[in-house]
Scaffold this active site. Structure first.
Site, PDB file in Angstrom:
ATOM      1  N   LYS A 340      28.359 -52.492 -30.407  1.00 49.80           N
ATOM      2  CA  LYS A 340      28.844 -51.628 -31.475  1.00 49.80           C
ATOM      3  C   LYS A 340      28.457 -52.218 -32.829  1.00 49.80           C
ATOM      4  O   LYS A 340      28.624 -53.406 -33.054  1.00 49.80           O
ATOM      5  CB  LYS A 340      30.364 -51.535 -31.378  1.00 49.80           C
ATOM      6  CG  LYS A 340      30.974 -50.466 -32.249  1.00 49.80           C
ATOM      7  CD  LYS A 340      32.353 -50.120 -31.726  1.00 49.80           C
ATOM      8  CE  LYS A 340      32.977 -48.988 -32.497  1.00 49.80           C
ATOM      9  NZ  LYS A 340      34.089 -48.374 -31.804  1.00 49.80           N
ATOM     10  N   GLU A 426      47.370 -41.343 -23.108  1.00 47.25           N
ATOM     11  CA  GLU A 426      48.633 -40.902 -23.721  1.00 47.25           C
ATOM     12  C   GLU A 426      49.649 -40.489 -22.674  1.00 47.25           C
ATOM     13  O   GLU A 426      50.841 -40.738 -22.806  1.00 47.25           O
ATOM     14  CB  GLU A 426      48.388 -39.725 -24.667  1.00 47.25           C
ATOM     15  CG  GLU A 426      47.665 -40.089 -25.958  1.00 47.25           C
ATOM     16  CD  GLU A 426      46.177 -40.243 -25.766  1.00 47.25           C
ATOM     17  OE1 GLU A 426      45.678 -39.943 -24.665  1.00 47.25           O
ATOM     18  OE2 GLU A 426      45.517 -40.684 -26.719  1.00 47.25           O
ATOM     19  N   ARG A 454      48.145 -34.047 -25.497  1.00 47.25           N
ATOM     20  CA  ARG A 454      47.681 -34.368 -24.165  1.00 47.25           C
ATOM     21  C   ARG A 454      48.818 -34.741 -23.230  1.00 47.25           C
ATOM     22  O   ARG A 454      48.733 -34.568 -22.007  1.00 47.25           O
ATOM     23  CB  ARG A 454      46.803 -35.596 -24.311  1.00 47.25           C
ATOM     24  CG  ARG A 454      45.662 -35.682 -23.482  1.00 47.25           C
ATOM     25  CD  ARG A 454      44.749 -36.731 -23.951  1.00 47.25           C
ATOM     26  NE  ARG A 454      43.535 -36.024 -24.259  1.00 47.25           N
ATOM     27  CZ  ARG A 454      42.348 -36.488 -24.041  1.00 47.25           C
ATOM     28  NH1 ARG A 454      42.214 -37.669 -23.541  1.00 47.25           N
ATOM     29  NH2 ARG A 454      41.303 -35.786 -24.337  1.00 47.25           N
TER      30      ARG A 454
END
Lengths: 696, 202
Positions: A340, A426, A454
């Protein structure tokens, strides 16, 4: 390994003539590009020269490039991204990490017939640049500009819209099956990160893909984070979850490789007939020696290839070409390892890998963060929770891979054993909190309003139905600005307040936030939630010692006493009401402004008194229909308060999605600015002239 | 060189590949714990080393290795310019002393730990390439934890080895795809592909 390329100044010649020359000259001077790992960063504030990238408008222009040219293209693409994101802000690290992958994908495949799906979409900047949107990059994440995520309505090259994670494989499978049913022949590729792989939906999708056996490609972009690198303040921490060690084992399966080398040697000596046997041994060995690594994906029915160096253009193009040219593969899983922030040393070295940045100076990497007098609500929440947790040992915090975004990275630093990052999961976070509550702990689930969507069934079935005291801290409630509708928290009042056992409240400023955190900590017999917006506090004095005092549940407050009209605000909208009140006062109308504080249970006494002493009651909230206003209306009608001359009118978010843009533009588009509220008052009172004056 | 040694107490096996040292305490409980080297990346680290050092540091913290109290040279009791023979001799002496099999029973864990440290010191210093890197780090005042440098080199080596791996996998994929849609394969995808093939023939 990183390559050090020298900067090459193209002098003052304009880009057009360079393009021309580039095409004519077969043997050209070595073009150098300035985006790679130069410690003495040659990053410019002006546009970096990108001769090759200038010739590419769409992927079709990339088809005839050689590998070397593709590498150069990748480097130029990097400079371009750094330059653009430095001017607009956005997600930098992730985009830099997938530059080679994007170039390889567009070179090998034929978008838009071939569908490329980017999970979450925040790493799609190189994709956008290569698919005809380079000139629009300066408008990234701005009103009427490019979205920061993929968006179908923006371009035919964006196959699927995203913003939340882990949806790409499911959508890709749907597209693959749809293609099969329609008799088409295109490729379908989903690119998903290792962070997004912690979500259950990814496995649901892979499981189904393995079963259906439709041809498709899943590319795992593994940068070894498996949780946003913003999660920890003090540097990278070991990635979350058991998945990462499985992935690392995959990357380092030396024993398997050694065994394979031995087997290859044997086969060579003995000859072709041993090939089948060797292949069998190979499969066996994979199962036994590489442990639970590749077999995880293989068990799900995907053919595993990898690990692959995600910054080696040669490797990527070779593999993609091979897979593309193989007919009938079924689902293939390519494990690509990237870094990254690759290519920009400041990003590579930063603890958060420059995941999400504001505008910055490319040559130093310093972000331009405007200094404000107040901090963000997120920070205030973190401070409030820490103060509560200091006195109450049972308070624990849970978040879903958003340590930076929720402010719980501070909580983690203070209480290392009481903060839980479950990865992007979640649903699990909510039920996990429910389990904690069963054991007498006081869990605070800090999940963004839109991400909590969600986990809605878990909120109902696991928490509310059983009346477990889980506290939900919903950040990013209301409009969120540059991230757009995918991240917009418009529905939480509606979906929380309709639950029978839930206490629903919203602070109107940061001091109220402290008090509501304390209130939530004190409510121990039922679930509770509170919502707060993105942005900074308004500047009210904070409670003593940064510790809030629990409020009386179901009691609002009156902020301004007036007559005729009452503005009953909920949450941050109260600030809009106060501003509207001062606008109205300029037109000699002094209105009452009240802060409801609680949507559930409603302050009945307050509503009754407002309804009886005013001719017009307007409820204001930054949420959709069915929320605070609806609850007030329901109560008023049941209580007979609407049977007389009192009028009730709601001010809510309109029945459409508000596009990304600056917060002010969004409020204006939604009709929730103080001017809009004041104009609404006059309109209802019949004073249309004053209404027009305010709006102009 | 491999050691199939099992420490007397505890449940950790010294792996067959001496490079892979488990990142947990040897033998559980008892004196001393592995501490993670908390090294902040200061500006003194040079350019060429930047990304590699970062990975090294990440490797340290990922696998939870301990900070060396002294250098490998101090551990082996030799001077920094020691020759290969000296290193080998020192290693053999110490290995014999700290071998778990001959350790006093109440200090097995400590001795085993020492043994591993000595082993790693030998591995690093006996390999000229590795030794050169180690010396360079040492000169910078950098006491990299045991195994981190080695792990980084391994990573580099692994990456170049990855190519062979996926080349095999691609070959296997092609082989499998030959038979993929044979009659026995009843998956939905296979049925659709057969259907499509038939209809395109007509």
């Amino acid at each position: 390994m990183p390559s050090l390329l020298c900067p090459h100044w193209l002098g003052g010649a304009d880009l057009h003539s360079h393009q021309h020359q580039y095409r004519l000259l077969k043997t050209r001077k070595r073009p150098c590009v300035c985006a790679s790992l130069s410690e003495h960063g040659e990053y410019h504030s002006q546009r970096p020269p990108t001769p090759l990238l200038d010739t590419i408008n769409y992927p079709i222009h990339m088809k005839n490039l050689s590998i070397k040219e593709l590498k150069q293209l990748g480097d130029e693409l990097r400079s371009d991204i750094i330059f653009h994101v430095s001017k607009t802000g956005g997600h930098l690290g992730s985009s830099l990490g997938v530059v080679e992958l994007t170039v390889a994908l567009h070179h090998v495949f034929n978008a838009p017939q071939d569908k490329i799906l980017w999970d979450v979409g925040h790493q799609s900047y190189p994709h956008k640049i290569l698919t005809g949107r380079r000139d629009k990059m300066p408008t990234l994440r701005q009103t009427n500009g490019l979205s920061g995520f993929t968006k179908r309505s923006e371009s035919e090259y964006d196959s699927f819209g995203a913003g939340h994670s882990s949806t790409s494989i499911s959508a890709a499978l749907g597209m693959a099956v749809g293609r099969d049913l329609k008799g088409r022949k295109n490729n379908v590729i989903a690119v998903i990160g290792d962070g997004a792989m912690t979500a259950g939906q990814a496995y649901e999708a892979m499981n189904n893909a393995g079963y259906l056996d439709s041809d498709m490609i899943v590319i795992l972009n593994d940068n070894k984070q498996v949780s946003l690198p913003t999660a920890n303040l003090d540097g990278p921490i070991p990635p979350v979850g058991a998945l990462s060690s499985a992935l690392s084992r995959l990357q380092s399966s030396r024993p398997l490789r050694e065994l394979r080398e031995v087997a290859k040697g044997v086969t060579k000596q003995i000859g072709g007939s041993m090939h089948k046997l060797a292949a069998k041994v190979d499969e066996y060995a994979r199962g036994m020696i590489s442990g639970s690594g590749s077999t995880l994906f293989e068990e799900l029915g995907l053919y595993y290839i990898g690990p692959v160096d995600g910054h080696n253009m040669d490797d990527l193009v070779t593999i993609l070409k091979e897979v593309k040219s193989t007919k009938t593969t079924g689902p293939v899983f390519i494990h690509v390892v990237t870094e990254k922030g690759r290519g920009y040393p400041y990003a590579e070295r930063a603890a958060d890998k420059y995941h999400g940045v504001a505008k910055f100076d490319p040559s130093t990497g310093k972000q331009f963060k405007s200094s404000t007098k107040t901090q963000s609500y997120t920070n205030y929440f973190a401070e409030a929770l820490i103060s509560e947790a200091e006195v109450d040992k049972d308070i624990v915090a849970i978040h879903a891979a958003m340590g930076g975004g929720t402010g719980l990275n501070y909580f983690l630093r203070r209480f290392p054993t009481r903060c839980f990052d479950v990865g992007i999961a979640e649903q699990h976070a909510v039920t996990f909190a429910a389990g904690l509550a069963c054991e007498g702990l006081k869990p605070f689930c800090a999940i963004y309003s839109s991400f909590l969507q969600r986990a809605y069934d878990q909120v109902i079935h696991d928490v509310d139905l059983q009346k477990l005291p889980v506290r939900f801290a919903m950040d990013r409630a209301g409009l969120v600005g540059a991230d757009g509708p995918t991240h917009c928290g418009s529905f939480d009042v509606t979906y929380m307040a309709c639950l029978p056992n839930m206490v629903v409240m919203a602070p109107s400023d940061e001091a109220e936030l402290f008090h509501m955190v304390a209130t939530a900590a004190a409510i121990d017999d039922r679930p509770s939630c509170f919502r707060y917006p993105r942005g900074n506090g308004v500047g009210v004095p904070l409670p003593a010692g940064n510790k809030g005092v629990p409020l009386e549940v179901g009691k609002g407050r009156i902020l301004i006493e007036g007559e005729r009209v009452a503005l009953l605000g909920y949450g941050a909208a109260v600030q809009g009401c106060l501003a509207a009140a001062s606008l109205l006062e300029e037109h000699s109308l002094k209105v009452t402004v009240a802060d409801a504080r609680f949507c559930k249970p409603l302050d009945h006494a307050l509503i009754r008194s407002l309804a009886r002493s005013h001719e017009l009651l307007i409820t204001v909230e930054e949420g959709s229909i069915g929320g605070f206003g609806s609850h007030v209306a329901q109560f008023m009608s049941l209580d007979g308060l609407l049977d007389g001359t009192t009028k009730w009118r709601p001010v809510v978010l309109p029945d459409r999605y508000i596009d990304h843009g600056s917060p002010a533009d969004q409020l204006s588009e939604a009709g929730l600015t103080p001017s809009h509220i004041a104009a609404t008052v006059f309109n209802i009172l019949g004073q249309t002239r004053e209404a027009l004056e305010i709006m102009s | 060189m491999s050691f199939g040694v099992v420490p007397r107490s505890g449940n950790q096996t010294l792996h067959l590949w001496p490079n892979h040292v488990p990142a947990t305490k040897i033998g559980g409980g008892g004196g001393g714990s592995w501490r993670v080297a908390q090294r902040r990346r200061e500006g003194s680290w040079s350019a060429g080393l930047s990304s590699s050092s970062f990975r090294t540091r990440a490797a340290v913290e990922e696998r939870g290795f301990v900070a060396a109290k002294g250098s490998f040279y101090e551990l082996l009791g030799i001077s920094e310019g020691g020759s290969y023979d000296e290193i080998k001799k020192a290693y053999k002496q110490l290995a014999r002393k700290y071998h778990p099999d001959v350790s006093p029973p109440d200090r097995t864990e400590e001795y085993t730990r020492r043994f591993i440290e000595v082993q790693e010191a030998y591995e690093t210093l006996s390999d000229p390439g590795r030794r050169a890197l180690y010396d360079r780090d040492l000169a910078r005042g950098l006491h990299l934890a045991f195994s981190t440098r080695k792990r980084f080199d391994e990573e580099l080596e692994e990456r170049s080895g990855w190519r062979n791996h996926w080349q095999d996998q691609i070959a296997e994929l092609k082989r499998r795809s030959m038979n993929k849609d044979a009659g026995e394969n009843l998956s939905w995808g296979a049925r659709m592909r057969r259907q499509r093939a038939e209809s395109s023939v007509e």
